[in-house]
Design a protein around this motif. Structure first.
Motif, short mmCIF file in Angstrom:
data_model
loop_
_atom_site.label_atom_id
_atom_site.label_comp_id
_atom_site.label_asym_id
_atom_site.label_seq_id
_atom_site.Cartn_x
_atom_site.Cartn_y
_atom_site.Cartn_z
N THR A 34 0.86 -1.17 0.00
CA THR A 34 0.00 0.00 0.00
C THR A 34 0.91 1.23 0.00
N CYS A 39 0.86 -2.12 4.61
CA CYS A 39 0.27 -3.42 4.25
C CYS A 39 0.80 -3.93 2.92
N VAL A 41 -0.87 -6.28 -0.17
CA VAL A 41 -2.16 -6.74 -0.65
C VAL A 41 -1.91 -7.62 -1.88
N VAL A 51 -4.77 -9.29 2.91
CA VAL A 51 -4.07 -8.10 3.40
C VAL A 51 -3.16 -8.55 4.55
N LEU A 104 -10.00 -0.97 2.82
CA LEU A 104 -8.99 -1.63 3.65
C LEU A 104 -9.10 -1.22 5.11
#
Length: 143
Positions: A34, A39, A41, A51, A104
């Protein structure tokens, strides 16, 4: 079994150095950090959006495919995934002419975008959460 490996790449006295930080026994495809680097993903073999914390690859959330849902996650050959610049949303395409947008921060499905043609590209604009979708019929749509 395949694994996901996290490495640190850095300059050490003018030479490139690489150090493995962590390995976990998971297989993700189309992985991305991200933009806030908190994070990782990606999609797994069950076509779920997964995630993980970026520093230790601890699982935070899995957006599972609901059996009764008319919206299916992408097939492995058709995966497109994009994370918004504010790290709030992840968009994932589906062969069924659908883009699923997940929040998210709230770990929830935010929206479903139905398309007239199959998506071929997907990205968020860098300064906003404007989503750009290109389709096979050479259409470009902004959301």
């Amino acid at each position: 079994m395949t694994s996901l490996h996290l490495y640190s790449v850095f300059d050490q006295h003018g030479k490139l150095a690489v150090q493995k930080i962590k390995s976990v026994p998971i297989q993700l495809q189309n992985i991305q950090f991200t933009p806030n680097n908190k994070c990782v993903v990606g999609t797994n073999l069950k076509n779920e959006v997964c995630v993980y914390e970026s520093d230790d690859l601890k699982e935070l959330h899995v957006f599972e495919q609901a059996p009764a849902s008319a919206h299916h996650f992408p097939a492995q050959t058709d995966e497109l995934l994009s994370v918004s610049p504010n790290s709030e949303f992840v968009a994932v395409t589906s062969k069924r002419r659908v883009v699923l947008v997940f929040n998210l921060l709230k770990s929830s499905l935010q929206g479903v975008i139905k398309l007239d043609h199959s998506p071929s590209s997907l990205c968020f604009e860098t300064d906003t959460s404007l989503l750009l979708i290109g389709t096979v019929e050479q259409q470009v749509m902004f959301y």
